[in-house]
Scaffold this active site. Structure first.
Site, short mmCIF file in Angstrom:
data_model
loop_
_atom_site.label_atom_id
_atom_site.label_comp_id
_atom_site.label_asym_id
_atom_site.label_seq_id
_atom_site.Cartn_x
_atom_site.Cartn_y
_atom_site.Cartn_z
CE LYS A 79 16.90 -12.51 49.62
NZ LYS A 79 17.51 -12.53 50.89
CB SER B 218 14.22 -12.10 53.33
OG SER B 218 15.64 -12.00 52.94
CB SER C 147 17.36 -13.67 55.22
OG SER C 147 16.46 -12.80 55.86
#
Length: 486
Positions: A74, A149, A173
């Site tokens: 990420k 997210s 997330s």
């Protein structure tokens, strides 16, 4: 194909690491122009490391556990010499001078960092639509969001663009996109995994964890990244158990609690409720004892979170001022004007909304009414969990109230967007480990996630229950089609 399968193929020479990496790069080039799950693809670096690992294998060297396996990261985790943007214009050209602890541990374990994944800007969002570099689409249905997210990390695993990935979980997330994309996602206990090098959103809530196509791979990644880190004082010096040893253990006699507050919520979709309750019945057939349990303040989590998290974000994001690094507005006549313009142009609307909420909650005259009160409710939520774990080993709930919603459906409706994290937030507030794994599909063929919540540092129990369910249900064997027809 599990990591163990890949290791055997690499060891036997049936496949090379370079071939594994090249296959994923080819797939990224084919599919990701549509999905937009990657912000950066490390083609040359990944192939170079793969060649090096292949030489080590040929020499008969003893290699670490993830050697030669392509994994995505990420883009809020700092990677030395590789741009890290947090999907924000304000960090568009930021290249970290150091490596985050978790990425360093992955690299030391032999993993090949194939690229950096898309996300909601500064991890603020539930759909990966707030990214400054465009939204990520759900590989199960490209008219739907992948969740957020960490939507890029989840979508890349679901679409077969990598074998695993790292995400971060502040209010859901990792778990919510895992649910929307039909993969496994684990949020560890707060303090189990280092946050050094994770660009902060809400420091008392953020935690790094893995995505994978199956429970055993998620357990392997967590095994590698866990442990005390002298660079992060919030990590806890507790031995990390061998998670792989727990996978084959029976769940006979374990007590699993259905959180009844979750199933009574009016926003819970019928397909989701039926699938999760059916999953509980399957666990009962495997020998677990299913009991109803109440966490009275569970549904207060969302109001509590949206005071605490924005307050911490307001403080953490004050450092982005256009002075030392990041985006800087040009031609301003004073430092105040430059800072104000840099933040106004550099941050997206959702980030600015949360900074404003947090600044308001911390302002004189309101801090007692909002921030301190939220912290008190947070303590009560943790006490509810403490009481629950005196009666059961693991808690069970849906991961999200619905399956993936349509792209654009909630982007202008913050309350609807925030409610998609209703069932994941309480575990963050209490600092507990929680895992999401696929348990079924709705009438439109979209994945449904089952959430298991454990007591502090009991990730092993979660992997144990999750693996037994996965083997019996075999839902994970269903993969999305990749022709991406509407």
């Amino acid at each position: 194909m599990t990591f163990e399968d890949l290791r055997q193929k690499l060891k036997s020479g049936e496949v090379s690491s370079k071939e594994l990496v090249q296959e994923k790069i080819n797939r990224i080039n084919e599919l990701d122009p549509t999905l937009n799950s990657f912000l950066i693809v490390n083609t040359e670096l990944a192939l170079s490391k793969a060649e090096h690992i292949d030489k080590q294998i040929a020499s008969g060297d003893h290699l670490p556990p993830l050697s030669g396996i392509p994994i995505a990261i990420k883009d809020n985790l700092c990677t030395k010499g590789i741009k890290t943007t947090c999907a924000s214009k304000i960090l568009d050209n930021f290249v970290p001078p150091y490596e985050s602890t978790v990425t360093k541990k992955l690299l030391n374990a032999g993993a090949i960092m194939i690229g950096k994944t898309n996300m909601d800007e500064f991890a603020m969002g539930s759909s990966t639509e707030t990214s400054a570099f465009g939204p990520t689409l759900n590989p199960w249905n490209i008219t739907k969001v992948p969740g957020g997210s960490s939507g890029g990390s989840a979508a890349s695993v679901a679409a077969g663009l990598c074998y695993g990935s790292l995400g971060s979980d502040t209010g859901g997330s990792i778990r919510q996109p895992a649910s929307f994309c039909g993969v496994v996602g684990m949020k560890p206990t707060y303090g189990r995994v280092s946050r050094w090098g994770l660009i902060a959103f809400a420091s008392s809530l953020d935690q790094v964890g893995p995505f994978a196509n199956n429970v055993s791979d998620a357990a392997e990644i967590l095994q590698v990244i866990s442990g005390k880190d002298e660079l992060d004082s919030t990590t806890v010096d507790i031995p990390v158990p061998n998670y792989l040893e727990t996978l084959s253990k029976s769940i006979k006699g374990m007590k699993i609690g259905l959180i009844d507050n979750c199933f009574d919520h009016e926003g819970l979709a019928t397909d989701v409720k039926e699938s999760v309750l059916s999953s509980a019945s399957l666990l009962e057939n495997l020998g677990a004892e299913i009991v109803n349990i109440s966490c009275p303040r569970f549904n207060d989590g969302i109001a509590t979170y949206y005071v605490i998290a924005p307050s911490e974000a307001s403080a953490n994001l004050a450092r982005y001022d256009g002075v030392k690094y990041g985006f800087r507005a040009e031609d301003e006549q004073s430092l105040i004007e430059m800072t104000s313009k840099s933040r106004a142009l550099g941050f997206g609307s959702e980030v600015k909304r949360r900074i404003l909420i947090g600044t308001y909650a911390l302002s004189a005259g309101y801090v007692d009414a909002y921030y301190k009160k939220a912290q008190q409710v947070r303590t009560l939520i943790r006490r509810d969990f403490d009481d629950a774990f005196k009666k059961v080993d693991v808690l069970l709930a849906p991961t999200a109230p619905t399956t993936a919603f349509g792209s654009g459906d909630n982007i202008d409706n913050p309350m609807a967007m925030y409610l998609s994290d209703l069932l994941t937030i309480p575990a963050n507030l209490a600092g507990l480990p929680a895992i999401s794994l696929p348990c079924g599909f709705d009438k439109y063929g979209l994945p449904i996630g089952l959430q298991l919540i454990g007591n502090v540092f009991e990730e092993g129990k979660l992997f144990q229950v999750a693996n037994q369910f996965e083997k019996a249900a075999e839902v994970y064997k269903n993969r999305p089609k990749t022709d991406f027809t509407l």
